[in-house]
Design a protein around this motif. Structure first.
Motif, short mmCIF file in Angstrom:
data_model
loop_
_atom_site.label_atom_id
_atom_site.label_comp_id
_atom_site.label_asym_id
_atom_site.label_seq_id
_atom_site.Cartn_x
_atom_site.Cartn_y
_atom_site.Cartn_z
N HIS A 137 -1.04 -6.31 5.72
CA HIS A 137 -0.21 -6.68 6.86
C HIS A 137 -0.04 -5.46 7.77
N CYS A 167 2.32 -4.47 10.56
CA CYS A 167 3.59 -4.85 11.17
C CYS A 167 3.89 -3.84 12.27
N GLN A 208 -3.45 -9.45 8.32
CA GLN A 208 -2.65 -10.17 9.31
C GLN A 208 -1.90 -9.15 10.15
N HIS A 216 1.46 -8.68 12.41
CA HIS A 216 2.79 -9.21 12.71
C HIS A 216 3.37 -8.34 13.82
N VAL A 254 6.35 -7.53 16.63
CA VAL A 254 7.76 -7.76 16.93
C VAL A 254 8.10 -7.07 18.25
N ARG A 266 12.18 -7.72 8.86
CA ARG A 266 12.08 -9.18 8.72
C ARG A 266 10.66 -9.66 8.46
N VAL A 267 9.66 -8.94 8.98
CA VAL A 267 8.27 -9.39 8.78
C VAL A 267 7.60 -8.68 7.61
#
Length: 156
Positions: free
Chosen positions: A4, A6, A40, A42, A44, A61-62
């Protein structure tokens, strides 16, 4: 192990987005047989202007539960590409299901996120634009999977 990215901010259409998409699709193809990926992204955005503390809350949060939390920070460890590949393989081999790479906004990451991180990674002592860091991370993920697969992409 799922990966991930983020990150604070939205990467708009353009050369940086094209490069991130290309390297992550290469990573997904190469990493699949190595139990790495998919990757992925993410994104924000702190639309209220709350600064690093607000960005830290949004990133939290992610962040997947139980993920290895790796912050991108100029004070982190600098690794060679083979060492980075080894670090990813080590997390995977230890049974970690997810690794999350956290990229802050223009002002960096809030100290609360840096303090809770499992690992801090640096791309050198220079400060890089946070949007460019995504490209560099995506390329290094692909390079790491290529190294682990024994492919010729990485040359020493």
């Amino acid at each position: 192990m799922r990966v991930h990215i983020c990150a604070v901010g939205r990467l708009r259409a353009g050369p940086e987005r094209d490069l991130v998409d290309d390297y992550l699709s290469r990573f997904d193809r190469t990493g699949r047989g190595l139990f790495l990926g998919p990757a992925q992204v993410h994104e924000v955005e702190d639309k209220k202007g709350g600064g690093m503390a607000a960005e830290a809350q949004l990133l939290s949060r992610v962040l997947p539960d139980g993920a290895v939390c790796c912050v991108l920070d100029e004070r982190g460890r600098t690794l060679s590409s083979p060492d980075f590949a080894g670090q990813l393989a080590g997390w995977r081999d230890a049974g970690r299901g997810d690794v999350a790479f956290l990229i802050g906004g223009a002002d960096g990451l809030d100290p609360s996120l840096r303090d809770r991180a499992d690992f801090a990674l640096s791309f050198g002592r220079m400060v890089w634009p946070h949007m460019l860091v995504r490209v560099m991370l995506a390329e290094q993920l692909y390079r790491a999977s290529s190294i682990l697969a024994g492919a010729p992409y990485h040359r020493t």
